[in-house]
Design an enzyme around this catalytic site. Sequence first.
Site, PDB file in Angstrom:
ATOM      1  N   ASP A   1       1.023  -1.121  -0.049  1.00 30.82           N
ATOM      2  CA  ASP A   1       0.010  -0.070  -0.168  1.00 30.82           C
ATOM      3  C   ASP A   1       0.770   1.228   0.125  1.00 30.82           C
ATOM      4  O   ASP A   1       2.083   1.253   0.130  1.00 30.82           O
ATOM      5  CB  ASP A   1      -1.095   0.033   1.149  1.00 30.82           C
ATOM      6  CG  ASP A   1      -2.047   1.048   1.134  1.00 30.82           C
ATOM      7  OD1 ASP A   1      -2.286   1.601  -0.140  1.00 30.82           O
ATOM      8  OD2 ASP A   1      -2.930   1.235   2.153  1.00 30.82           O
TER       9      ASP A   1
HETATM   10  C1  BGC Z   1      -5.278   3.312   0.757  1.00 29.25           C
HETATM   11  C2  BGC Z   1      -5.703   1.975  -0.225  1.00 29.25           C
HETATM   12  C3  BGC Z   1      -5.881   2.713  -1.593  1.00 29.25           C
HETATM   13  C4  BGC Z   1      -4.527   3.250  -2.000  1.00 29.25           C
HETATM   14  C5  BGC Z   1      -4.651   3.645  -3.309  1.00 29.25           C
HETATM   15  C6  BGC Z   1      -4.065   3.865   0.163  1.00 29.25           C
HETATM   16  O1  BGC Z   1      -3.816   5.307   0.781  1.00 29.25           O
HETATM   17  O2  BGC Z   1      -4.902   2.772   1.829  1.00 29.25           O
HETATM   18  O3  BGC Z   1      -6.708   1.428   0.203  1.00 29.25           O
HETATM   19  O4  BGC Z   1      -6.124   1.638  -2.300  1.00 29.25           O
HETATM   20  O5  BGC Z   1      -4.101   4.210  -1.269  1.00 29.25           O
HETATM   21  O6  BGC Z   1      -5.489   4.908  -3.650  1.00 29.25           O
END
Ligand code: BGC
Length: 790
Positions: free
Chosen positions: A347
């Site tokens: 992530d």
């Molecule tokens: C979030 C994820 C998300 C990703 C892309 C992150 O900050 O925790 O859930 O899919 O960003 O947007």
Amino acid sequence: MPTTEEIVPSSVRAGNADEQPSHSRENNDEKPSKSVLVPDNSPGQKGVNSSKRGERNPLNIAATLGALSACAFWLSGLAAACAFWLSGLAAACAFWLSGLAAACADAAPPARAARMLYASPRAPVEARVDDLLRRLTPPEKLTLLAEDSIFSPLTLQMPPIPRLNIPVMHVTDSSQGLRGATSTAFPVESVMAATWNPALIGQVGASVGQEAKAYGNQLVYGPCVNIHRSPQDGRNFESFSEDPFLTARLGVRYIQGMQSQGVAACVKHFACNNQETFRHFVSVHVDDRSLHEIYLPAFQAAAQEAHAWSLMTALNQINGVYAAESRPLLTGLLKQRWGWDGAVFGDWGAIHDAVAAANAGTDIEVPKPMVFTTAALGAALKSGAVTQTVVDGKVRRILRLMVRTGLLDGSPPPGLAAVNSPAHQALARKVAQQGIVLLKNANGLLPLDRAKLKSIAVIGPNAADTQLGGRWSADVHPAYQVGVLDGIRKHVTGAVTVGFAQGCPRTLPGTPAALAEAAALAAKSDVAVVVVGMDNNYEGEELDPPNLNLPGDQDKLIQAIAAANKNTIVVLNNGTSVLMKAWLTQVSGLVDMGYAGQEMGNALADILFGDINPSGRLPDTLAARREDYSDWENYPGRKGIVRYAEGVYVGYRHFNHAQVLPLFPFGFGLSYTTFQYRGLRVPARLARAGVATVRVRVKNTGTRAGDEVVQLYVGAVAPNVDRPVRELKGFRRISLRPGEETLVSFTLNARAFSYWDSARQGWRAEPGRYSVELGSSSRDMHAAGQVVLQ
Ligand code: BGC
């Protein structure tokens, strides 16, 4: 200690009889025990016309220069590559030269590329992956893992490799709809969970997949299958429930639905992302048993039953190690023990050390390489900190994702017909109808009788401006949205006056004048519907609400309206739980609507006016006081550590164990009809390798058709280890006409009776007596029996 205790083997745990033996040539570092082959007729492999591939892909311009010019290009790169690599080991140089030869040979125009095995949609997935892996040069492999992607806050595009006709891969966020493009806004996951209807949620997964595909995406970051440990987690609306069994059943169907469209689900956030406060660094200190019994089952089901094609790590640490850098979690458990062959996305901000993440089992970084860069991986390869075998293992997983999603097959996006289609609008309404939970209905106020009603006051900050969800990743922008005020207006004729007053702002203090105006409207109306809640400035990603009180002056507003009109119905439009002590006894009706999607106003009105019999059931316990929740003393943690001191006693497991009376128990929800259970059949004995069939008759004893959610709980009567009083192990939603009776059956295998034995690292089904209870909530049992596990 009994001698016949059983450690349940992996195959029993997974229950995935359809899993195929491995044909994977995975790297030695990963050695997965199993690998899943997608059948040749899977959606990801259909509809290819290879002769047209070049026309469809603008990136083929480079490839159409032909083999000679491509060779020249690669030969010119030889000097630089050799200079770099000759400074290293001779073996590395030879490897590069062979890569160069492969590159020259493969620098082919589209027609030639189309004849290559990897480009053949009919070839088996692993054969295509092997073939493509062989053709990639070392720098190209790093490009696939870590080359800077083309990123906007709304979408991610993984880079193309024109030489091999590998197009850009498109990725988008969300689970209840798509981020960054007009799409159907389905109810959020916590409302989906309140339907207790996995088949219906499978349709949502398929529909989101269709819309994602319509926009040309191959992958969606979602669904979230994290457990609602804390009622204060600002992303609870984005995941299903406090219970691992319910979460797993819904997650599996959602993923299967999405992937049936050839779109990869990216299951998140692995693991223990249970609060947003400190999410970038907090270390979750959790014991091994709770990890396996509460926080991991939904991920295991996603990996082994739903065969999710990708997964995203959590940002937090688990017992002092960042999730994206945890080799025991990603390689030991996920890839080896569970035999999962998908791709792991770190992530955004999850990776702190590229080498640690690479060796742990993270395959790629979201939304673009920040730590996991070509430079970092290149240097790690050169120094030997990361081996080529490890890199190849990652590339193989990314290529598998590309093959599975049909990226290499050249089919154009199917067009936007699926987006916000009438079928998806109807599905959004149906999910909302089944996921809205009626919690209080004093004196049979509901359903409202249109024939008798003359006036309705619709009041509150979320009445006209009804909210769809919390902030960031889950943002969805539908083509239209029916708020509560609109929905109620559409459900009555001109004979009923519908008045509106906001009463107070959502999060800021209100004025006495606005409050008085709303109370006056309520006083002169037959019924007052007060819609309160939150919004995406108050909860969501990186945003836990400061407490569980309704923000602003909303408690005061409800009290004022209830004082003015005894027929006051409160409607909650929020994600995290709220405290209701300030007004619950003063109101006649309470509906937990949550963020129920673009058709929410219609679905709510369907229920208020009795066009639909309410059938949603709480996926979380609602407590009377903040301190009644099990995380109370351990949220959000101190000095960067949050201790999951409650162990397995999360949600209703805690309320039952600590004998705390919840305000509304897990699984609870009212109906306009009544149900009776009888004739429970539970086998007296069960062999450990056997399957118990439990049957009960359920009858609709009221005057309206309605749905009941029959819930089955299992509890060990005299366990040798501390265990929850009862745990959900089965459920069925059934529809019955007035007077109709049906037989409901469940099957239970050893896993339903097991706990995680940390010492032996396996599921243990202790012999002995177990209760099997069936009811309408975790506190309301209508039939109970016992079985002796032998
Ligand atoms: C979030 C994820 C998300 C990703 C892309 C992150 O900050 O925790 O859930 O899919 O960003 O947007």
